[in-house]
Write a protein that holds these residues in place. Sequence first.
Motif, PDB file in Angstrom:
ATOM      1  N   PHE A 154      16.537   5.832   4.227  1.00 48.91           N
ATOM      2  CA  PHE A 154      15.443   4.946   3.832  1.00 48.91           C
ATOM      3  C   PHE A 154      14.909   4.156   5.017  1.00 48.91           C
ATOM      4  N   ARG A 155      15.807   3.789   5.919  1.00 44.40           N
ATOM      5  CA  ARG A 155      15.309   3.040   7.074  1.00 44.40           C
ATOM      6  C   ARG A 155      14.426   3.919   7.937  1.00 44.40           C
ATOM      7  N   LYS A 156      14.788   5.182   8.039  1.00 46.66           N
ATOM      8  CA  LYS A 156      13.961   6.081   8.844  1.00 46.66           C
ATOM      9  C   LYS A 156      12.647   6.380   8.146  1.00 46.66           C
ATOM     10  N   LEU A 157      12.710   6.552   6.828  1.00 48.26           N
ATOM     11  CA  LEU A 157      11.466   6.792   6.092  1.00 48.26           C
ATOM     12  C   LEU A 157      10.564   5.568   6.188  1.00 48.26           C
ATOM     13  N   ALA A 199       7.714   8.971  -0.105  1.00 48.08           N
ATOM     14  CA  ALA A 199       8.845   9.889  -0.214  1.00 48.08           C
ATOM     15  C   ALA A 199       9.762   9.384  -1.319  1.00 48.08           C
ATOM     16  N   ALA A 200      10.567  10.286  -1.856  1.00 46.20           N
ATOM     17  CA  ALA A 200      11.476   9.891  -2.925  1.00 46.20           C
ATOM     18  C   ALA A 200      12.803  10.612  -2.757  1.00 46.20           C
ATOM     19  N   VAL A 201      13.859   9.944  -3.144  1.00 52.25           N
ATOM     20  CA  VAL A 201      15.179  10.562  -3.129  1.00 52.25           C
ATOM     21  C   VAL A 201      15.781  10.363  -4.513  1.00 52.25           C
ATOM     22  N   ALA A 202      16.242  11.454  -5.115  1.00 51.02           N
ATOM     23  CA  ALA A 202      16.916  11.352  -6.408  1.00 51.02           C
ATOM     24  C   ALA A 202      18.411  11.475  -6.153  1.00 51.02           C
ATOM     25  N   LEU A 203      19.175  10.722  -6.912  1.00 45.74           N
ATOM     26  CA  LEU A 203      20.604  10.654  -6.652  1.00 45.74           C
ATOM     27  C   LEU A 203      21.358  10.999  -7.928  1.00 45.74           C
ATOM     28  N   GLU A 204      22.343  11.876  -7.811  1.00 44.63           N
ATOM     29  CA  GLU A 204      23.191  12.199  -8.954  1.00 44.63           C
ATOM     30  C   GLU A 204      24.642  12.116  -8.500  1.00 44.63           C
ATOM     31  N   THR A 240       0.818  -1.211   0.000  1.00 46.83           N
ATOM     32  CA  THR A 240       0.000   0.000   0.000  1.00 46.83           C
ATOM     33  C   THR A 240       0.849   1.257   0.000  1.00 46.83           C
ATOM     34  N   GLU A 241       2.090   1.145   0.474  1.00 48.76           N
ATOM     35  CA  GLU A 241       2.931   2.338   0.547  1.00 48.76           C
ATOM     36  C   GLU A 241       4.292   2.009  -0.049  1.00 48.76           C
ATOM     37  N   SER A 242       4.964   3.031  -0.538  1.00 47.95           N
ATOM     38  CA  SER A 242       6.286   2.764  -1.081  1.00 47.95           C
ATOM     39  C   SER A 242       7.177   3.986  -0.963  1.00 47.95           C
ATOM     40  N   LEU A 243       8.459   3.744  -1.130  1.00 40.69           N
ATOM     41  CA  LEU A 243       9.466   4.793  -1.195  1.00 40.69           C
ATOM     42  C   LEU A 243      10.154   4.655  -2.545  1.00 40.69           C
ATOM     43  N   VAL A 244      10.720   5.742  -3.039  1.00 38.95           N
ATOM     44  CA  VAL A 244      11.362   5.686  -4.354  1.00 38.95           C
ATOM     45  C   VAL A 244      12.794   6.181  -4.252  1.00 38.95           C
ATOM     46  N   LEU A 245      13.695   5.433  -4.838  1.00 39.91           N
ATOM     47  CA  LEU A 245      15.060   5.915  -5.038  1.00 39.91           C
ATOM     48  C   LEU A 245      15.249   5.999  -6.546  1.00 39.91           C
ATOM     49  N   THR A 246      15.526   7.190  -7.048  1.00 38.72           N
ATOM     50  CA  THR A 246      15.581   7.334  -8.498  1.00 38.72           C
ATOM     51  C   THR A 246      16.906   7.929  -8.949  1.00 38.72           C
ATOM     52  N   VAL A 247      17.363   7.466 -10.094  1.00 40.62           N
ATOM     53  CA  VAL A 247      18.563   8.028 -10.707  1.00 40.62           C
ATOM     54  C   VAL A 247      18.192   8.456 -12.121  1.00 40.62           C
ATOM     55  N   PRO A 248      18.214   9.752 -12.394  1.00 39.95           N
ATOM     56  CA  PRO A 248      17.940  10.204 -13.753  1.00 39.95           C
ATOM     57  C   PRO A 248      19.201  10.111 -14.604  1.00 39.95           C
ATOM     58  N   CYS A 249      19.112   9.493 -15.753  1.00 37.32           N
ATOM     59  CA  CYS A 249      20.267   9.384 -16.640  1.00 37.32           C
ATOM     60  C   CYS A 249      20.049  10.269 -17.845  1.00 37.32           C
ATOM     61  N   GLY A 250      20.976  11.144 -18.104  1.00 38.28           N
ATOM     62  CA  GLY A 250      20.868  12.034 -19.251  1.00 38.28           C
ATOM     63  C   GLY A 250      21.405  11.365 -20.502  1.00 38.28           C
ATOM     64  N   SER A 251      21.691  12.183 -21.507  1.00 39.38           N
ATOM     65  CA  SER A 251      22.152  11.614 -22.763  1.00 39.38           C
ATOM     66  C   SER A 251      23.633  11.248 -22.683  1.00 39.38           C
ATOM     67  N   ASP A 252      24.405  12.006 -21.899  1.00 38.08           N
ATOM     68  CA  ASP A 252      25.811  11.653 -21.747  1.00 38.08           C
ATOM     69  C   ASP A 252      25.959  10.590 -20.664  1.00 38.08           C
ATOM     70  N   SER A 253      27.177  10.152 -20.452  1.00 40.45           N
ATOM     71  CA  SER A 253      27.330   8.990 -19.568  1.00 40.45           C
ATOM     72  C   SER A 253      27.624   9.391 -18.139  1.00 40.45           C
ATOM     73  N   THR A 254      27.108  10.541 -17.716  1.00 38.58           N
ATOM     74  CA  THR A 254      27.246  10.871 -16.302  1.00 38.58           C
ATOM     75  C   THR A 254      26.279  10.015 -15.507  1.00 38.58           C
ATOM     76  N   ASN A 255      26.419  10.072 -14.229  1.00 36.48           N
ATOM     77  CA  ASN A 255      25.494   9.396 -13.321  1.00 36.48           C
ATOM     78  C   ASN A 255      25.612   7.886 -13.297  1.00 36.48           C
ATOM     79  N   SER A 256      26.661   7.307 -13.912  1.00 36.18           N
ATOM     80  CA  SER A 256      26.729   5.846 -13.868  1.00 36.18           C
ATOM     81  C   SER A 256      27.071   5.376 -12.456  1.00 36.18           C
ATOM     82  N   GLN A 257      27.838   6.178 -11.703  1.00 34.47           N
ATOM     83  CA  GLN A 257      28.129   5.791 -10.322  1.00 34.47           C
ATOM     84  C   GLN A 257      26.850   5.768  -9.489  1.00 34.47           C
TER      85      GLN A 257
END
Lengths: 529, 621
Positions: free
Chosen positions: B343-346, B221-226, B141-158
């Motif tokens: 995430f554990r606290k959320l 809740a959601a956390v985006a990571l770059e 019924t509930e969820s949390l999101v961890l998201t990584v947006p990837c652009g056109s270049d190859s940044t954000n692979s880490q």
Amino acid sequence: MAAAMPLALLVLLLLGPGGWCLAEPPRDSLREELVITPLPSGDVAATFQFRTRWDSELQREGVWINLGRSSVMSSQGSSAPLSTSSTPPTQSLPLPPSNPWVWPMTLTTTFCAMLCCRGRWSAPKTSPPGRSSCPVVPRASLISFHLLQAGLSVLLKADRLFHTSYHSQAVHIRPVCRNARCTSISWELRQTLSVVFDAFITGQGKKDWSLFRMFSRTLTEPCPLASESRVYVDITTYNQDNETLEVHPPPTTTYQDVILGTRKTYAIYDLLDTAMINNSRNLNIQLKWKRPPENEAPPVPFLHAQRYVSGYGLQKGELSTLLYNTHPYRAFPVLLLDTVPWYLRLYVHTLTITSKGKENKPSYIHYQPAQDRLQPHLLEMLIQLPANSVTKVSIQFERALLKWTEYTPDPNHGFYVSPSVLSALVPSMVAAKPVDWEESPLFNSLFPVSDGSNYFVRLYTEPLLVNLPTPDFSMPYNVICLTCTVVAVCYGSFYNLLTRTFHIEEPRTGGLAKRLANLIRRARGVPPL
Amino acid sequence: MGLLSDPVRRRALARLVLRLNAPLCVLSYVAGIAWFLALVFPPLTQRTYMSENAMGSTMVEEQFAGGDRARAFARDFAAHRKKSGALPVAWLERTMRSVGLEVYTQSFSRKLPFPDETHERYMVSGTNVYGILRAPRAASTESLVLTVPCGSDSTNSQAVGLLLALAAHFRGQIYWAKDIVFLVTEHDLLGTEAWLEAYHDVNVTGMQSSPLQGRAGAIQAAVALELSSDVVTSLDVAVEGLNGQLPNLDLLNLFQTFCQKGGLLCTLQGKLQPEDWTSLDGPLQGLQTLLLMVLRQASGRPHGSHGLFLRYRVEALTLRGINSFRQYKYDLVAVGKALEGMFRKLNHLLERLHQSFFLYLLPGLSRFVSIGLYMPAVGFLLLVLGLKALELWMQLHEAGMGLEEPGGAPGPSVPLPPSQGVGLASLVAPLLISQAMGLALYVLPVLGQHVATQHFPVAEAEAVVLTLLAIYAAGLALPHNTHRVVSAQAPDRGWMALKLVALIYLALQLGCIALTNFSLGFLLATTMVPTAALAKPHGPRTLYAALLVLTSPAATLLGSLFLWRELQEAPLSLAEGWQLFLAALAQGVLEHHTYGALLFPLLSLGLYPCWLLFWNVLFWK
């Protein structure tokens, strides 16, 4: 609920299968059974079932559930079958939730207490009886578990059972005819517990399992009072190849049956068979995969469903249910039952049912509108699902503003909407023969078969969490209320100021004489004094 | 109320307002600005504190140790990505499944209204991959999101590597009560928008996407990571979302808690927070951060993919790993531990985050200014408009009623010839024309881009921006046309009535904007209010005109760009500034069409026509 807890524990102590093992009078009978099914994903499902039969008139004796529960029973009319279960509905597991029927509110609470589940029930939210039966406790999280141990219940070790990925408990009570003419009845109490062990966590990626690995116990002795005590292991091979899995010790007998439209083979271990346990006083059933199944998504069942709330914001929303029929060539009807709390005001004219991009007209609709604070909406439809299709049933709603005393203590958590119930006759792959309920294994009762070419399935979709417009019950909220009051009070004066013009009126001097003079002056055409 | 309903005292009060109008206006304006500057000093700025009970008292122990695994995932991901030239969907699916997630994909496509030159894209199609970790024994019924947006270049692979390693670690734990969605989106924010719209089954921006197969209930809740490097020197947190929405302050507090616990260096707007708030240096540094936040929030852009979640009432923020020249560096384990703790606290949350502030300004990571304290600043600025409008109303009213001042003082303005009616009919034409100008500004650039590219040697994106500027400038020529339409019955009364309407219109707009996006409201009020109060067809017209042009919405944008880069300690040259300005215009229009950002329609349909009215007043004949 907190007050009910110790009570519930006590009841369970007495109700637990072990309890019967030790205390049951001999004229009654107990059968116990464990079915172990390795799932294609590598997880293992274990279903316990304990069935007790009392050959006694309940109304006369009336004390079989201790601590005064019997008064509840008899006051509700004891000839109807009663069931409750606490099952978090999960669609990804091919397990049947136990099938409950209509039951009165107080009983549900009672049973919920017995199951030690934390249900959220209050009178206006329960559903009236519909054509299909009513669902499970919407949000039942288990609090505790306490059993006496003998026979199969040796395996019920709490810390292992709570490391599972799925958990379902149910209690069913029904009258059973003692003879063909039904002149006297017995009462049957069925308790089931289904768990699914997560191979990913417990097995460290390995898919082999054993009783010890799953429950950290092995079977040592049969329950001395049980008339039947068996373990079934599903050894159906998923591929055509016969040599994919191996059970140890080798079973003495096997049993074949048609379950949910497919043919299954079970290895049977009878604990009452003295040879089975007496050799080592220790039965640890093991299963090894000769060729481990590929790490792939499990096969999709013919009927599955998904439900969600769409839209954003706190004014409106939409309830959407997706019904999947993955059968390649057969269409079948589904009875869909929705009970929606009154505070989601459904707009029935927005009900749309589409399959394959076309409107799908249900052949039967029953709608009973909600009454505020009294009864929920009841919507029941019979929908034909075309072969190999997704049918979307959606209906829009508006979120009502509750009175401020009606909010739960955690209003920002959201409000639960109980699952939709889907009842369907799903086409079977293989023909099943009609079963004799008394003779066949107990677990057959979980999969009722209607006729040879179809099998009956009842599915529960996931419960939904809907946020309602919630006031901020804090100091700023009070400040806003106060400000609004002040503004309301000031409004009148401001309105006055804005709509009236003010003139200074000279104090009136002179009385009758002046007025008279003015009258004469007006007659003469001279400006007044 | 008695004060106002007594005509004698009312007249005295009116005289006071009329006579002291100019000093009062100046005082109010200065008070507004001063109040804003004072926000960074301790009585007004307060320490942040965790309000949410479920996340406050309990501490969690972080056990994440998958640094090597994360780096290996990142390397593989980068290699596969390089090979395929797009998001390696099949590899991601396989890897997510191998760590035990339920994996789904979603394809989407979107044709932008005109080519996006900053990101070099026009016809966009991509695939989002997400894996769901189902909480055991729960009903999704509930969820949390961890998201990584990837652009056109190859940044954000880490970041992808860390996401996968965290997923593997989380999968082995049994304490999850909420499902966790691990989402990797292609084409950064466009992918996020497509996924969010499909998840909530709505279509707000005309995105075409396949429906989602798997869902996980209400996202809490959601956390985006770059992250673009194996080591980081600091973590920067971005909170400003679409249209200036902010996440609940508790989410930021949570991040800050784990920054402190893990000894991570955390920054806000790329600035370390000052330690000493008692001396003057601390607040001055805080002012810099605060101004940066105001500028970012005023822009209404989503500063990171978290910004799009806020529309759906999902509290979200973006964490950015910064790798600068500092000596001490942290590896992925430190970042992973911070995320695990969050995430554990959320996961403990019993209710949606609602306890703490939703409307706040941040002069530092652990300092905030609440809405009750910053609103007076904009209130004082808007009071200027109110005072000015009151003055005009009284002058018009007096003239109309022929009311003689008993004291004999004729007021600051020239005596007006008494005539009946304010001449509302004369206002219709300028109002309609300026509003039509605004509509043209909103509609024509995108609609007419093809016509423009046919007749001029420009690309579509350039055509849009140039049309935008051309229409904007053409609006300035209007007053010379309107005076023929307007009947010339009483010239002074005409412009006064128009200015009165314009003042009220501006005050209403700024008031509404300030309520929803304080930064934008304040920024526009600071620039537009003084000239709006000054505008009149007498006196040094050229000076007024220059001032008015300098404070027009477009000039404010240009000025803000310079100020922004100045505060970031990367000053712009004029040419660079102009280029950035053109790019910002194009981005503003694009973001309106792709994410539903409201700044462009707000300026073109609301503030620009209003500003034109003042221009009209200035050149009234």
